[in-house]
Structure formats: C-alpha cells, structure tokens
Design an enzyme around this catalytic site. Structure first.
Site, short mmCIF file in Angstrom:
data_model
loop_
_atom_site.label_atom_id
_atom_site.label_comp_id
_atom_site.label_asym_id
_atom_site.label_seq_id
_atom_site.Cartn_x
_atom_site.Cartn_y
_atom_site.Cartn_z
N HIS A 13 0.85 -1.19 0.00
CA HIS A 13 0.00 0.00 0.00
C HIS A 13 0.89 1.25 0.00
O HIS A 13 2.06 1.19 0.34
CB HIS A 13 -0.93 0.02 1.22
CG HIS A 13 -0.20 -0.09 2.52
ND1 HIS A 13 0.39 1.00 3.12
CD2 HIS A 13 0.07 -1.15 3.30
CE1 HIS A 13 0.97 0.59 4.24
NE2 HIS A 13 0.81 -0.70 4.37
N LYS A 67 18.20 -1.01 2.86
CA LYS A 67 19.14 -0.52 1.85
C LYS A 67 20.09 -1.66 1.50
O LYS A 67 20.25 -2.61 2.27
CB LYS A 67 19.94 0.67 2.39
CG LYS A 67 19.09 1.92 2.55
CD LYS A 67 19.94 3.12 2.88
CE LYS A 67 19.15 4.40 2.81
NZ LYS A 67 18.23 4.67 3.80
#
Length: 176
Positions: free
Chosen positions: A100, A148
C-alpha cells in the site's frame, strides 16, 4: 501432515532440480506466480509454520542448498532471488512489496526486486524490505531491518541495518 502428503501437494509447483527438498513441519505455499527451487532445499516448519507466496506474474527463485528455518515468510509480488548456500533464521520476513502507499504523494512502485547473494546468513527475526540486494558472503544480525543494499563480505545489523564490520572470507569457503 506426512512428508509424502506434503510432496504430493507441492508436485508440479516447482522445478525441484536433481533432489527432493527436505520438508519438516508445516510449509504453506500460495502460488499463482513462478517458483523455482534448486537442489538441497531444507525447510523446518515447526514450531512455527513457513509461508511461501508467489503472486500472479511474480517469480521466486531459491538456489541450491538453502536452509529456511521456522516461522519464515517469503512473499514475491515481483521478484525475489535467493542464492546458493543461504541460511535464513527463524521468524524472518522477506517481502518485495509494501502492499500500500504511505500517502497520496507516494507514486513509486509498490514492488521492487530483492536479491540475496550466495553464502549469506540472515539471523533470526530479520525483515528484508523491497528493493534490497544483500551481497555474497554477508551476515545480517538478528532482529535487523534491511532497507538498503548490503555489500558483499560484511556483517550488517540494526534497524535500519548498517555495516558493522568487514568479514574475512576465503575464496570458495561455504558457511555450514
């Protein structure tokens, strides 16, 4: 559920390679997308079930000699690639989608490819988020959130995960 019953239910859903995977406990597979599995896959689904999902149009690739511990959830909505000799600790989540948007200004893709290199060890209770690449031979410390890229040959940990130190890995060494 007996081992033969599990294999019967999974038959036709995977390219199993040359050997049959070792499945113990509960392993739930939700497959409308592609799932390819290499040789020597081992999954422990007790005391917590393992859930593996590949949605329509998605691809999940699991390399040779991968170990998936109890309570792991892997959900491919785009693409997840797990290399050879990878160890995934209990209660780890690997999701390539946010599912979402955060707010109305968020126009980016919901799903981004995840790549986990060869000979990687992911500790217990980790979360691997969309768009991440974890380099070969790296270790992700328990309870880390990887948002990351993590380079090869490092120990990374924390929330968010950061490189803690470099690892000395001899050429050809495989984590047991």
């Amino acid at each position: 559920m007996r081992f033969n019953t599990v294999l019967y239910q999974l038959k036709g859903f995977y390219k199993f390679g040359n050997t049959v995977p070792k499945l113990r406990g509960k392993v739930f597979v939700n497959r409308t997308g592609a799932i390819e599995v290499g040789r020597g896959l081992s999954i422990v689904g007790h005391p917590w079930a393992v859930q593996i999902t590949s949605t329509k149009g998605a691809k999940l690739t699991i390399g040779d000699h991968v170990y998936i511990n109890a309570g792991v959830g892997i959900a491919a909505n785009k693409e997840i690639t797990i290399g050879d000799h990878v160890k995934i600790g209990p209660r780890t989540s690997i999701f390539d989608s946010n599912y979402h948007r955060m707010d109305s200004a968020d126009k980016g893709e919901l799903s981004k490819k995840i790549t986990i290199g060869n000979n990687v060890w992911i500790g217990a209770d980790c979360t691997i988020l969309p768009g991440v690449t974890i380099g070969d031979n790296s270790v992700i410390a328990a309870k880390s959130t990887v948002n990351k890229n993590v380079p090869s040959n490092v120990l990374a940990g924390g929330s968010p995960a950061k490189v803690i130190r470099e690892l000395e890995i001899e050429e050809g060494w495989v984590r047991e």
